[in-house]
Motif scaffolding. Structure first.
Motif, PDB file in Angstrom:
ATOM      1  N   ALA A 170       0.996  -1.160   0.033  1.00 62.49           N
ATOM      2  CA  ALA A 170       0.080   0.013   0.107  1.00 62.49           C
ATOM      3  C   ALA A 170       0.934   1.418  -0.034  1.00 62.49           C
ATOM      4  N   ALA A 171       1.933   1.156   0.686  1.00 60.68           N
ATOM      5  CA  ALA A 171       2.986   2.482   0.868  1.00 60.68           C
ATOM      6  C   ALA A 171       3.411   2.548  -0.675  1.00 60.68           C
ATOM      7  N   LEU A 172       3.738   1.300  -1.264  1.00 64.98           N
ATOM      8  CA  LEU A 172       4.161   1.699  -2.678  1.00 64.98           C
ATOM      9  C   LEU A 172       3.073   2.281  -3.460  1.00 64.98           C
ATOM     10  N   SER A 219      -3.741   5.795 -10.411  1.00 68.67           N
ATOM     11  CA  SER A 219      -4.893   6.017 -11.312  1.00 68.67           C
ATOM     12  C   SER A 219      -5.674   4.916 -11.887  1.00 68.67           C
ATOM     13  N   ILE A 220      -4.829   4.018 -12.395  1.00 63.31           N
ATOM     14  CA  ILE A 220      -5.295   2.604 -13.039  1.00 63.31           C
ATOM     15  C   ILE A 220      -6.264   1.891 -12.336  1.00 63.31           C
ATOM     16  N   LEU A 221      -5.968   1.694 -11.020  1.00 67.67           N
ATOM     17  CA  LEU A 221      -6.600   0.945 -10.318  1.00 67.67           C
ATOM     18  C   LEU A 221      -8.036   1.630  -9.979  1.00 67.67           C
ATOM     19  N   LYS A 222      -8.130   2.842  -9.622  1.00 69.37           N
ATOM     20  CA  LYS A 222      -9.352   3.814  -9.449  1.00 69.37           C
ATOM     21  C   LYS A 222     -10.244   3.629 -10.600  1.00 69.37           C
ATOM     22  N   ASN A 256     -10.764  -0.284  -5.228  1.00 72.55           N
ATOM     23  CA  ASN A 256     -10.891   0.992  -4.455  1.00 72.55           C
ATOM     24  C   ASN A 256      -9.392   1.206  -3.932  1.00 72.55           C
ATOM     25  N   PRO A 257      -8.576   2.065  -4.417  1.00 76.30           N
ATOM     26  CA  PRO A 257      -7.197   1.929  -3.792  1.00 76.30           C
ATOM     27  C   PRO A 257      -7.204   2.941  -2.405  1.00 76.30           C
ATOM     28  N   LYS A 298     -17.406   9.007  -7.393  1.00 77.32           N
ATOM     29  CA  LYS A 298     -16.522   9.101  -6.136  1.00 77.32           C
ATOM     30  C   LYS A 298     -15.169   8.436  -6.259  1.00 77.32           C
ATOM     31  N   ILE A 299     -15.046   7.290  -6.836  1.00 78.08           N
ATOM     32  CA  ILE A 299     -13.820   6.616  -6.874  1.00 78.08           C
ATOM     33  C   ILE A 299     -13.028   7.417  -8.028  1.00 78.08           C
ATOM     34  N   ALA A 300     -13.506   7.591  -8.891  1.00 80.29           N
ATOM     35  CA  ALA A 300     -12.869   8.329 -10.179  1.00 80.29           C
ATOM     36  C   ALA A 300     -12.429   9.446  -9.967  1.00 80.29           C
ATOM     37  N   THR A 301     -12.892  10.168  -9.013  1.00 79.01           N
ATOM     38  CA  THR A 301     -12.589  11.653  -8.527  1.00 79.01           C
ATOM     39  C   THR A 301     -11.727  11.645  -7.283  1.00 79.01           C
ATOM     40  N   THR A 302     -11.357  10.678  -6.800  1.00 75.44           N
ATOM     41  CA  THR A 302     -10.385  10.344  -5.590  1.00 75.44           C
ATOM     42  C   THR A 302      -8.814  10.757  -5.944  1.00 75.44           C
TER      43      THR A 302
END
Length: 209
Positions: A62-64, A73-76, A124-125, A203-207
């Motif tokens: 998670a730190a990485l 960005s890819i994950l979200k 959801n990262p 919500k996820i896409a704009t985090t």
């Protein structure tokens, strides 16, 4: 780890479980539409995702992720796209007449609600970032075994979440069973569910990190 620190962690986790958010909102809508069994499948999927995030935090992944804007960005965006797909499926859903007899609409054979919950949570990262900030606050650094403590806290958090979300499922399914006795109510609920998915995707896409 002391009993006091564990008790404080359980109390905090319980409060967080009931604070309105993407996961419990998803559970409530699915339980209201499809009943207790379907709701609990979603809960187990979400909590399996939490286990993945717990492992990621304990291993430092998670730190990485927090340091890599590209990976984040890819994950979200993958998560947001999946939620938009679910929104489209919910929007196109039509009642089959079974709920008129008093039962909630069953999931179709192709709908794996456990997998939905799992993918939604993993994609959801922010969950990993949250765990990275939250879990270490309750670690007893003088006791050593940092990874084991993080895993233990993560498992406790998952257990608390299952219990709290289970209560949400029971309440939502009871209300939904009464509300969904008409086909018109089913159609309304499916559209509401679609809006919820769109909102979660946004919500996820704009985090941001």
């Amino acid at each position: 780890m002391t009993i006091e620190s564990i008790a404080a962690f359980v109390l905090t986790s319980t409060i967080l479980a009931f604070v309105p958010g993407p996961d419990n909102l998803f559970v409530v809508t699915q339980a209201a539409m499809r009943g207790r069994v379907a709701g609990m499948k979603v809960v187990l999927g979400l909590c399996s995702g939490l286990l993945v995030h717990t492992t990621a935090v304990s291993l430092g992944v998670a730190a990485l992720l927090q340091q890599s804007q590209f990976a984040f960005s890819i994950l979200k965006y993958v998560g947001a796209a999946y939620l938009l797909y679910l929104a489209w499926m919910a929007y196109r859903w039509k009642p089959d007449g079974t709920a008129v007899a008093g039962s909630a609409p069953p999931a179709k054979p192709s709908e794996n609600l456990y997998l939905r919950g799992l993918v939604m949570n993993i994609a959801n990262p922010k969950v990993s970032i949250f765990f990275l900030a939250f879990l270490p606050q309750f670690v007893e650094r003088s006791a050593g075994g940092m990874k084991l403590q993080l895993l233990t806290l993560g498992i406790i958090f998952i257990a608390v979440t299952i219990i709290c979300f289970g209560l949400l499922v029971a309440g939502s399914a009871t209300i939904g069973a009464k509300f969904l006795k008409s086909e018109r109510a089913q159609k309304i609920m499916s559209k509401v569910s679609a809006l919820v998915f769109v909102g979660l995707a946004a919500k996820i896409a704009t985090t941001r990190l």
